[in-house]
Design a protein around this motif. Structure first.
Motif, PDB file in Angstrom:
ATOM      1  N   VAL A  45      -5.212   1.172  14.124  1.00 26.10           N
ATOM      2  CA  VAL A  45      -3.948   1.752  13.693  1.00 26.10           C
ATOM      3  C   VAL A  45      -4.070   2.163  12.229  1.00 26.10           C
ATOM      4  N   PHE A  46      -3.680   3.411  11.927  1.00 21.94           N
ATOM      5  CA  PHE A  46      -3.702   3.937  10.565  1.00 21.94           C
ATOM      6  C   PHE A  46      -2.276   4.036  10.022  1.00 21.94           C
ATOM      7  N   PRO A  47      -2.122   4.204   8.696  1.00 24.03           N
ATOM      8  CA  PRO A  47      -0.784   4.186   8.087  1.00 24.03           C
ATOM      9  C   PRO A  47       0.094   5.374   8.449  1.00 24.03           C
ATOM     10  N   VAL A  49       8.547 -10.007   6.729  1.00 23.99           N
ATOM     11  CA  VAL A  49       9.657 -10.584   7.494  1.00 23.99           C
ATOM     12  C   VAL A  49       9.952  -9.735   8.727  1.00 23.99           C
ATOM     13  N   THR A  50      10.021  -8.429   8.518  1.00 28.10           N
ATOM     14  CA  THR A  50      10.382  -7.508   9.604  1.00 28.10           C
ATOM     15  C   THR A  50       9.356  -7.528  10.731  1.00 28.10           C
ATOM     16  N   MET A  51       8.073  -7.458  10.388  1.00 26.12           N
ATOM     17  CA  MET A  51       7.049  -7.366  11.422  1.00 26.12           C
ATOM     18  C   MET A  51       6.857  -8.705  12.142  1.00 26.12           C
ATOM     19  N   ARG A  52       6.951  -9.799  11.418  1.00 24.45           N
ATOM     20  CA  ARG A  52       6.833 -11.097  12.087  1.00 24.45           C
ATOM     21  C   ARG A  52       8.027 -11.336  13.001  1.00 24.45           C
ATOM     22  N   HIS A  53       9.197 -10.881  12.578  1.00 20.65           N
ATOM     23  CA  HIS A  53      10.380 -11.033  13.427  1.00 20.65           C
ATOM     24  C   HIS A  53      10.247 -10.219  14.708  1.00 20.65           C
ATOM     25  N   HIS A  54       9.734  -8.977  14.595  1.00 20.00           N
ATOM     26  CA  HIS A  54       9.587  -8.168  15.811  1.00 20.00           C
ATOM     27  C   HIS A  54       8.602  -8.816  16.779  1.00 20.00           C
ATOM     28  N   ALA A  55       7.519  -9.377  16.252  1.00 18.18           N
ATOM     29  CA  ALA A  55       6.560 -10.058  17.122  1.00 18.18           C
ATOM     30  C   ALA A  55       7.234 -11.197  17.879  1.00 18.18           C
ATOM     31  N   GLU A  86      10.557 -11.631  18.450  1.00 18.31           N
ATOM     32  CA  GLU A  86      11.647 -11.172  19.300  1.00 18.31           C
ATOM     33  C   GLU A  86      11.126 -10.442  20.535  1.00 18.31           C
ATOM     34  N   SER A  87      10.086  -9.627  20.339  1.00 17.39           N
ATOM     35  CA  SER A  87       9.535  -8.858  21.446  1.00 17.39           C
ATOM     36  C   SER A  87       8.556  -9.675  22.277  1.00 17.39           C
ATOM     37  N   GLY A  88       7.984 -10.716  21.677  1.00 15.19           N
ATOM     38  CA  GLY A  88       6.947 -11.474  22.380  1.00 15.19           C
ATOM     39  C   GLY A  88       5.700 -10.634  22.573  1.00 15.19           C
ATOM     40  N   CYS A  89       5.335  -9.867  21.529  1.00 15.86           N
ATOM     41  CA  CYS A  89       4.162  -9.002  21.616  1.00 15.86           C
ATOM     42  C   CYS A  89       3.323  -9.155  20.354  1.00 15.86           C
ATOM     43  N   PHE A  90       2.130  -8.581  20.371  1.00 11.09           N
ATOM     44  CA  PHE A  90       1.311  -8.514  19.178  1.00 11.09           C
ATOM     45  C   PHE A  90       1.788  -7.345  18.319  1.00 11.09           C
ATOM     46  N   VAL A  91       1.679  -7.489  17.011  1.00 10.97           N
ATOM     47  CA  VAL A  91       2.005  -6.410  16.083  1.00 10.97           C
ATOM     48  C   VAL A  91       0.766  -6.100  15.253  1.00 10.97           C
ATOM     49  N   VAL A  92       0.380  -4.820  15.252  1.00 12.74           N
ATOM     50  CA  VAL A  92      -0.706  -4.341  14.392  1.00 12.74           C
ATOM     51  C   VAL A  92      -0.058  -3.403  13.381  1.00 12.74           C
ATOM     52  N   ASN A  93      -0.016  -3.814  12.119  1.00 14.92           N
ATOM     53  CA  ASN A  93       0.711  -3.064  11.094  1.00 14.92           C
ATOM     54  C   ASN A  93      -0.242  -2.542  10.028  1.00 14.92           C
ATOM     55  N   GLY A 111       2.827  -0.735  14.045  1.00 11.60           N
ATOM     56  CA  GLY A 111       3.711  -0.386  12.944  1.00 11.60           C
ATOM     57  C   GLY A 111       2.947   0.389  11.883  1.00 11.60           C
ATOM     58  N   GLN A 112       3.633   1.340  11.246  1.00 12.78           N
ATOM     59  CA  GLN A 112       3.017   2.158  10.193  1.00 12.78           C
ATOM     60  C   GLN A 112       3.978   2.266   9.016  1.00 12.78           C
ATOM     61  N   PHE A 113       3.465   2.004   7.813  1.00 15.54           N
ATOM     62  CA  PHE A 113       4.228   2.124   6.575  1.00 15.54           C
ATOM     63  C   PHE A 113       3.381   2.895   5.563  1.00 15.54           C
ATOM     64  N   PRO A 114       4.026   3.494   4.525  1.00 18.14           N
ATOM     65  CA  PRO A 114       3.238   4.231   3.534  1.00 18.14           C
ATOM     66  C   PRO A 114       2.414   3.327   2.628  1.00 18.14           C
ATOM     67  N   GLY A 115       2.943   2.142   2.250  1.00 17.44           N
ATOM     68  CA  GLY A 115       2.259   1.298   1.276  1.00 17.44           C
ATOM     69  C   GLY A 115       2.288   1.919  -0.110  1.00 17.44           C
ATOM     70  N   SER A 116       1.869   1.153  -1.106  1.00 16.44           N
ATOM     71  CA  SER A 116       1.817   1.606  -2.505  1.00 16.44           C
ATOM     72  C   SER A 116       3.158   2.164  -2.966  1.00 16.44           C
ATOM     73  N   MET A 117       4.217   1.423  -2.673  1.00 17.67           N
ATOM     74  CA  MET A 117       5.556   1.828  -3.101  1.00 17.67           C
ATOM     75  C   MET A 117       6.420   0.606  -3.364  1.00 17.67           C
ATOM     76  N   VAL A 118       7.310   0.729  -4.322  1.00 15.33           N
ATOM     77  CA  VAL A 118       8.443  -0.175  -4.543  1.00 15.33           C
ATOM     78  C   VAL A 118       8.049  -1.523  -5.137  1.00 15.33           C
ATOM     79  N   GLY A 119       6.818  -1.964  -4.900  1.00  9.91           N
ATOM     80  CA  GLY A 119       6.390  -3.244  -5.434  1.00  9.91           C
ATOM     81  C   GLY A 119       6.309  -4.332  -4.389  1.00  9.91           C
ATOM     82  N   GLN A 120       6.170  -5.573  -4.864  1.00 11.80           N
ATOM     83  CA  GLN A 120       5.955  -6.699  -3.967  1.00 11.80           C
ATOM     84  C   GLN A 120       7.115  -6.910  -3.005  1.00 11.80           C
TER      85      GLN A 120
END
Length: 332
Positions: A44-46, A202-208, A210-217, A185-194
């Protein structure tokens, strides 16, 4: 669906070649080859990685970003095109499922588009981000519900969303209801800071969970030199920092590898599909834990276009026979 297999996946965190569609595409092809050496079956790429995410729109006011916007038009990807042909060949050559974000151009509009290639090189999915976020609305058009679909691939049932689409719970539930096994999941990265990376975790771990699936972000990365290319303002260069979190997460919400938060690299992990059943035995949010008698989601799957074929005019119905008038004879 097979819940006994194991799949090796990779989240790719790389910097694009700014202002070069061909340069960034070459980096994608090199990363696919690199991942293949480690036995990766899904990569998976960004977000909008080819040619590059429009970072300029985050640090420039709209009145000043015309030149950079037009440059993105020139480097954007059409579907199909030599770029998609090259990605297809790489997926087929390495028998790898490939998910990559592009700036798609169709006519006079750009779109934030996710492409999903199966391991035989078939382009299974071309979906557009349903609502660009904040500054992105000056750059991209909107997608529609036709792309909110989970597809059967060589590695299992795969669904995709981009960036803050993950804050649309109904979009996520649409994929969950289709029993996705791997979420990309895909995000731009290098923005906004930590804080961006913290919120993403938080968002990606929650989706994993809630969905009961693997997340590759996967998130992108900018070098110091690239930040200077985008803006000479040192204060704004700081805004183009942090916000990277490339990782693979289990259905139990646990990172399966060390997240990449800076620099380039591949986050690689093995996905044991038995963990999906282990999680869903306890809580299947679209199965035994759902209450469709109380709550249901309506999903519009129509692909919208400015040109819609008008239905043919109805056939003229034959006239209804009228009863004959009674004849009355008159006798004098």
């Amino acid at each position: 669906m097979d819940y006994t297999k194991t799949v090796r996946a990779a989240a790719a965190q790389f910097s694009p070649v700014l202002h070069s569609r061909d340069g960034t595409t070459e980096k994608v092809l090199e990363a696919i080859a690199q991942a293949a050496q480690s036995g990766v079956q899904l990569i998976v790429f960004p977000e909008t990685f080819i040619p590059y995410y429009p970072y300029f729109s985050f640090v420039q006011p709209p009145v000043l970003m015309g030149k950079a916007h037009l440059q993105l038009y020139e480097q954007a990807v059409e579907v199909p095109s030599p770029v998609t042909d090259a990605l297809s060949r790489a997926a087929r050559s390495y028998q790898m499922v490939v998910v990559v974000g592009i700036n798609e151009r169709e006519g006079g509009s750009l779109y934030n588009t996710q492409l999903l290639f199966d391991a035989d090189g078939t382009l299974l999915l071309k979906r557009r981000k349903i609502t660009p976020t904040y500054h992105e609305r000056m750059v991209w058009g909107q997608g529609d519900g036709s792309g909110l679909t989970v597809l059967e691939t060589a590695v299992g049932r795969v669904g995709t969303l981009a960036c803050w689409e993950h804050y649309n719970p109904l979009a996520r539930f649409t994929l969950m209801a289709q029993h996705e096994q791997i979420h990309c999941g895909q995000f731009p990265g290098s923005m906004v800071g930590q804080i961006f990376a913290d919120q993403m975790e938080v968002t990606m771990r929650h989706h994993a969970l809630e969905s009961g699936c693997f997340v590759v972000n996967a998130t992108g990365w900018l070098t110091a030199e690239q930040k200077q290319q985008i803006t000479p303002d040192e204060k704004l260069q700081k805004v183009l920092s942090g916000g990277c979190y490339s990782v693979i997460i289990s259905p139990e919400g646990v990172p399966l590898c060390e997240p990449i938060t800076s620099g380039e690299g591949l986050a690689i992990a093995d996905l044991d599909f038995s963990l999906i059943t282990k999680r869903k035995r306890m809580m299947d949010s679209v199965g035994h834990y759902a209450r469709p008698d109380l709550l249901q989601l309506k999903h519009t799957t129509q692909q919208w276009s400015v040109l819609a074929a008008a239905p043919p005019p109805p056939l003229a119905e034959p006239p209804t026979p009228q009863p004959e008038a009674e004849m009355t004879e008159t006798y004098e």
